[in-house]
Scaffold this motif. Structure first.
Motif, PDB file in Angstrom:
ATOM      1  N   LYS A   1     -27.315   1.844 -25.546  1.00 50.36           N
ATOM      2  CA  LYS A   1     -25.959   1.944 -25.741  1.00 50.36           C
ATOM      3  C   LYS A   1     -24.993   0.839 -24.659  1.00 50.36           C
ATOM      4  O   LYS A   1     -24.063   0.127 -24.777  1.00 50.36           O
ATOM      5  CB  LYS A   1     -25.491   3.029 -24.982  1.00 50.36           C
ATOM      6  CG  LYS A   1     -25.170   4.627 -25.922  1.00 50.36           C
ATOM      7  CD  LYS A   1     -25.288   5.612 -25.490  1.00 50.36           C
ATOM      8  CE  LYS A   1     -25.706   6.401 -26.973  1.00 50.36           C
ATOM      9  NZ  LYS A   1     -25.108   7.785 -26.802  1.00 50.36           N
ATOM     10  N   LYS A   2     -25.518   0.724 -23.118  1.00 53.77           N
ATOM     11  CA  LYS A   2     -24.732   0.241 -22.249  1.00 53.77           C
ATOM     12  C   LYS A   2     -25.036  -1.004 -22.081  1.00 53.77           C
ATOM     13  O   LYS A   2     -26.559  -1.638 -22.392  1.00 53.77           O
ATOM     14  CB  LYS A   2     -24.643   0.720 -20.523  1.00 53.77           C
ATOM     15  CG  LYS A   2     -24.337   2.314 -21.076  1.00 53.77           C
ATOM     16  CD  LYS A   2     -23.612   3.062 -20.134  1.00 53.77           C
ATOM     17  CE  LYS A   2     -22.891   4.064 -19.986  1.00 53.77           C
ATOM     18  NZ  LYS A   2     -21.831   4.618 -19.700  1.00 53.77           N
ATOM     19  N   LEU A   3     -24.396  -2.257 -22.145  1.00 57.23           N
ATOM     20  CA  LEU A   3     -25.379  -3.512 -21.936  1.00 57.23           C
ATOM     21  C   LEU A   3     -26.049  -3.695 -20.670  1.00 57.23           C
ATOM     22  O   LEU A   3     -26.902  -4.767 -20.834  1.00 57.23           O
ATOM     23  CB  LEU A   3     -23.457  -4.280 -21.442  1.00 57.23           C
ATOM     24  CG  LEU A   3     -22.331  -4.706 -22.662  1.00 57.23           C
ATOM     25  CD1 LEU A   3     -21.319  -5.286 -21.932  1.00 57.23           C
ATOM     26  CD2 LEU A   3     -23.201  -4.653 -23.250  1.00 57.23           C
TER      27      LEU A   3
ATOM     28  N   ARG B   1     -28.172  -1.721 -19.257  1.00 50.04           N
ATOM     29  CA  ARG B   1     -29.445  -1.168 -20.034  1.00 50.04           C
ATOM     30  C   ARG B   1     -29.846  -1.857 -20.956  1.00 50.04           C
ATOM     31  O   ARG B   1     -31.382  -1.457 -20.930  1.00 50.04           O
ATOM     32  CB  ARG B   1     -28.894   0.489 -20.995  1.00 50.04           C
ATOM     33  CG  ARG B   1     -29.840   1.424 -20.984  1.00 50.04           C
ATOM     34  CD  ARG B   1     -30.509   2.654 -20.987  1.00 50.04           C
ATOM     35  NE  ARG B   1     -29.731   3.458 -20.653  1.00 50.04           N
ATOM     36  CZ  ARG B   1     -28.724   4.811 -20.436  1.00 50.04           C
ATOM     37  NH1 ARG B   1     -28.441   4.427 -21.947  1.00 50.04           N
ATOM     38  NH2 ARG B   1     -27.736   5.450 -19.943  1.00 50.04           N
ATOM     39  N   LYS B   2     -29.349  -1.758 -21.836  1.00 52.38           N
ATOM     40  CA  LYS B   2     -29.407  -3.557 -22.654  1.00 52.38           C
ATOM     41  C   LYS B   2     -31.190  -4.371 -21.939  1.00 52.38           C
ATOM     42  O   LYS B   2     -31.992  -4.829 -21.945  1.00 52.38           O
ATOM     43  CB  LYS B   2     -28.915  -4.008 -23.473  1.00 52.38           C
ATOM     44  CG  LYS B   2     -28.014  -2.423 -24.890  1.00 52.38           C
ATOM     45  CD  LYS B   2     -27.065  -3.409 -25.289  1.00 52.38           C
ATOM     46  CE  LYS B   2     -26.810  -2.190 -26.353  1.00 52.38           C
ATOM     47  NZ  LYS B   2     -25.891  -2.424 -27.552  1.00 52.38           N
ATOM     48  N   ARG B   3     -29.890  -5.025 -21.072  1.00 50.88           N
ATOM     49  CA  ARG B   3     -30.266  -5.776 -19.963  1.00 50.88           C
ATOM     50  C   ARG B   3     -31.698  -5.977 -19.597  1.00 50.88           C
ATOM     51  O   ARG B   3     -32.453  -6.354 -19.570  1.00 50.88           O
ATOM     52  CB  ARG B   3     -29.628  -6.688 -19.417  1.00 50.88           C
ATOM     53  CG  ARG B   3     -29.718  -8.089 -17.947  1.00 50.88           C
ATOM     54  CD  ARG B   3     -28.702  -8.216 -17.685  1.00 50.88           C
ATOM     55  NE  ARG B   3     -28.612  -7.485 -16.363  1.00 50.88           N
ATOM     56  CZ  ARG B   3     -29.237  -7.082 -15.529  1.00 50.88           C
ATOM     57  NH1 ARG B   3     -30.871  -8.287 -15.400  1.00 50.88           N
ATOM     58  NH2 ARG B   3     -29.697  -6.310 -14.400  1.00 50.88           N
ATOM     59  N   LYS B   4     -31.510  -4.332 -18.890  1.00 54.33           N
ATOM     60  CA  LYS B   4     -32.800  -4.289 -18.128  1.00 54.33           C
ATOM     61  C   LYS B   4     -33.987  -3.589 -18.988  1.00 54.33           C
ATOM     62  O   LYS B   4     -34.781  -4.252 -18.719  1.00 54.33           O
ATOM     63  CB  LYS B   4     -32.012  -3.175 -17.099  1.00 54.33           C
ATOM     64  CG  LYS B   4     -31.828  -3.093 -16.158  1.00 54.33           C
ATOM     65  CD  LYS B   4     -31.669  -1.876 -15.334  1.00 54.33           C
ATOM     66  CE  LYS B   4     -30.458  -2.428 -13.697  1.00 54.33           C
ATOM     67  NZ  LYS B   4     -30.085  -0.623 -13.352  1.00 54.33           N
TER      68      LYS B   4
ATOM     69  N   ARG C   1     -28.157 -12.731 -24.500  1.00 53.59           N
ATOM     70  CA  ARG C   1     -29.190 -11.570 -25.064  1.00 53.59           C
ATOM     71  C   ARG C   1     -28.462  -9.804 -25.292  1.00 53.59           C
ATOM     72  O   ARG C   1     -28.135  -9.326 -26.503  1.00 53.59           O
ATOM     73  CB  ARG C   1     -29.948 -11.473 -25.295  1.00 53.59           C
ATOM     74  CG  ARG C   1     -30.596 -13.008 -26.467  1.00 53.59           C
ATOM     75  CD  ARG C   1     -32.245 -12.679 -26.169  1.00 53.59           C
ATOM     76  NE  ARG C   1     -33.080 -14.033 -26.437  1.00 53.59           N
ATOM     77  CZ  ARG C   1     -34.115 -14.183 -26.784  1.00 53.59           C
ATOM     78  NH1 ARG C   1     -35.041 -13.618 -26.948  1.00 53.59           N
ATOM     79  NH2 ARG C   1     -34.339 -14.879 -27.312  1.00 53.59           N
ATOM     80  N   SER C   2     -27.800  -9.594 -24.095  1.00 56.71           N
ATOM     81  CA  SER C   2     -27.620  -8.385 -24.296  1.00 56.71           C
ATOM     82  C   SER C   2     -26.185  -7.769 -24.255  1.00 56.71           C
ATOM     83  O   SER C   2     -26.084  -7.128 -24.944  1.00 56.71           O
ATOM     84  CB  SER C   2     -27.722  -7.585 -22.629  1.00 56.71           C
ATOM     85  OG  SER C   2     -27.109  -7.607 -21.683  1.00 56.71           O
ATOM     86  N   ARG C   3     -25.512  -8.757 -24.380  1.00 55.62           N
ATOM     87  CA  ARG C   3     -23.683  -8.931 -24.610  1.00 55.62           C
ATOM     88  C   ARG C   3     -23.782  -9.804 -25.915  1.00 55.62           C
ATOM     89  O   ARG C   3     -22.457 -10.367 -26.303  1.00 55.62           O
ATOM     90  CB  ARG C   3     -23.238 -10.382 -23.792  1.00 55.62           C
ATOM     91  CG  ARG C   3     -23.271  -8.707 -22.115  1.00 55.62           C
ATOM     92  CD  ARG C   3     -23.088 -10.143 -20.584  1.00 55.62           C
ATOM     93  NE  ARG C   3     -23.139  -8.760 -19.801  1.00 55.62           N
ATOM     94  CZ  ARG C   3     -23.575  -7.943 -19.233  1.00 55.62           C
ATOM     95  NH1 ARG C   3     -25.583  -8.356 -19.358  1.00 55.62           N
ATOM     96  NH2 ARG C   3     -23.501  -7.102 -18.513  1.00 55.62           N
ATOM     97  N   THR C   4     -24.828  -9.911 -26.445  1.00 55.25           N
ATOM     98  CA  THR C   4     -24.542 -10.600 -28.073  1.00 55.25           C
ATOM     99  C   THR C   4     -23.134  -9.640 -29.119  1.00 55.25           C
ATOM    100  O   THR C   4     -22.875  -8.431 -28.943  1.00 55.25           O
ATOM    101  CB  THR C   4     -25.656 -10.993 -29.082  1.00 55.25           C
ATOM    102  OG1 THR C   4     -24.845 -11.224 -30.239  1.00 55.25           O
ATOM    103  CG2 THR C   4     -26.211  -9.462 -29.069  1.00 55.25           C
ATOM    104  N   ARG C   5     -22.567 -10.401 -29.589  1.00 54.33           N
ATOM    105  CA  ARG C   5     -21.157 -10.088 -30.168  1.00 54.33           C
ATOM    106  C   ARG C   5     -21.695  -9.680 -31.632  1.00 54.33           C
ATOM    107  O   ARG C   5     -21.275  -8.551 -32.548  1.00 54.33           O
ATOM    108  CB  ARG C   5     -20.379 -10.560 -30.329  1.00 54.33           C
ATOM    109  CG  ARG C   5     -19.635 -10.889 -28.963  1.00 54.33           C
ATOM    110  CD  ARG C   5     -18.236 -11.342 -29.363  1.00 54.33           C
ATOM    111  NE  ARG C   5     -17.604 -10.417 -29.830  1.00 54.33           N
ATOM    112  CZ  ARG C   5     -15.819 -10.314 -29.392  1.00 54.33           C
ATOM    113  NH1 ARG C   5     -15.717 -10.603 -28.531  1.00 54.33           N
ATOM    114  NH2 ARG C   5     -15.016  -9.658 -30.533  1.00 54.33           N
ATOM    115  N   MET C   6     -23.087  -9.565 -31.915  1.00 58.55           N
ATOM    116  CA  MET C   6     -23.349  -9.217 -33.682  1.00 58.55           C
ATOM    117  C   MET C   6     -23.681  -7.915 -33.195  1.00 58.55           C
ATOM    118  O   MET C   6     -24.003  -7.633 -32.205  1.00 58.55           O
ATOM    119  CB  MET C   6     -24.840 -10.081 -33.278  1.00 58.55           C
ATOM    120  CG  MET C   6     -25.043 -11.355 -34.123  1.00 58.55           C
ATOM    121  SD  MET C   6     -26.802 -12.502 -33.988  1.00 58.55           S
ATOM    122  CE  MET C   6     -27.991 -11.202 -33.222  1.00 58.55           C
TER     123      MET C   6
END
Length: 95
Positions: A28-30, A32-35, A50-55
């Motif tokens: 869900k959260k950006l 958390r994706k990054r970590k 990569r965690s903030r991709t707009r895909m």
């Protein structure tokens, strides 16, 4: 036999992508994706982008972002058994 083999292989590929999508969506959260990407071995310099991709989630699941980090071996360690392996283990004897 060959047609079921090809079909199970195709379904397995789709199912692995769906599992990757569910994992990505669950984060869900950006942040958390990054970590989690860092935990999976992505270099820190790449994780921010990569965690903030707009895909969309389905596109990310099929891209190298998750394809190289959430591998088949990682899924197997978590309990995923491919349908093709299961079929070859329990297939009925050819008479």
């Amino acid at each position: 036999m060959a047609s079921i083999h090809a079909k199970l292989k195709q379904i397995d590929e789709w199912l692995r992508n769906r599992l990757r999508y569910c994992i990505w969506h669950d984060w869900k959260k950006l942040e958390r994706k990054r970590k989690n990407l860092i935990r999976l071995g992505v270099p820190q310099a790449q994780t921010y982008a990569r965690s903030r991709t707009r895909m969309g989630g389905w596109a990310v699941a099929q891209s190298p972002i998750l394809g190289t980090t959430i591998t088949l071996s990682r899924l197997r360690r978590k309990g995923y058994e491919s349908m093709l392996d299961y079929y070859t283990k329990f297939k009925p004897g050819i008479q």
